[in-house]
Design an enzyme around this catalytic site. Structure first.
Site, short mmCIF file in Angstrom:
data_model
loop_
_atom_site.label_atom_id
_atom_site.label_comp_id
_atom_site.label_asym_id
_atom_site.label_seq_id
_atom_site.Cartn_x
_atom_site.Cartn_y
_atom_site.Cartn_z
N ASP A 1 1.09 49.39 57.13
CA ASP A 1 0.75 48.75 57.47
C ASP A 1 -0.38 48.58 58.60
OD1 ASP A 1 0.48 44.93 57.01
OD2 ASP A 1 0.74 45.56 58.79
N ASP B 1 -1.80 45.52 60.23
CA ASP B 1 -1.98 44.17 61.11
C ASP B 1 -0.50 43.81 61.38
OD1 ASP B 1 -4.86 43.63 60.82
OD2 ASP B 1 -4.50 42.56 58.66
#
Length: 178
Positions: free
Chosen positions: A13, A15
């Protein structure tokens, strides 16, 4: 060279996992790696395992950032980390009903296809339950790296939890992801 128990690919991922979460960031100068993230990605790369990014970017659908701004931020992330083998971005909002927005499997499936690997042999590393859900929906495995925004229920529900990205990578490369 990957070992028989290591994953065929590791997807991160963006952020809150690779970089400090700046909500709806459209400014590449605001990109800051999470502690230990550069070393963690380098360890996966050194093991010969392909790496990618899967990232919900609903700010595009909401008109807060443009796709060009997101692409510029992603290019900065690429430069900091030495590049990724695939980028998969969901530009949709939660109400759009797409197949790519995590926890749906679309981005994980597309990343696996782009890398030429079986989704069942992919590990997704992320900071919230949607990351874990996307991995499992695609038939893969996941490791949760909790941050202050991670809900306690998400931690309890995750089969594999790591204190930080470096531990997550050790778990992934050992073939122990959940």
């Amino acid at each position: 060279m990957p070992t028989p128990s290591s994953p065929a690919a590791v997807l991160f991922d963006r952020d809150g996992t690779l970089v400090v979460d700046v909500p709806y960031n459209g400014d590449p100068t605001l990109v800051r790696p999470m502690p230990g993230a550069i070393e963690a990605v380098a360890a996966v790369r050194a093991a010969g395992v392909p790496i990618g990014v899967v990232s919900n970017q609903s700010g595009i659908a909401r008109g807060i950032v443009t796709r060009e701004q997101v692409d510029a931020v992603n290019a900065r992330v690429d430069a900091i980390f030495g590049g990724f083998d695939t980028w998969q971005i969901c530009p949709h909002g939660p109400e759009d009903g797409c197949d790519c927005r995590k926890p749906a499997p679309g981005m994980v499936l597309r990343a696996a296809a782009a890398l030429g690997v079986d989704p069942a042999d992919v590990v997704v590393v992320g900071d919230i339950g949607a990351d874990v859900g996307a991995a499992h929906a695609a038939g893969g495995r996941a490791i949760l790296v909790p941050t202050p925004v991670t809900r306690q229920q998400e931690v309890w529900a995750a089969a594999a939890v790591a204190a930080d990205l470096q531990e997550a990578v050790r778990i992934a490369l050992a073939g122990d992801a959940g």
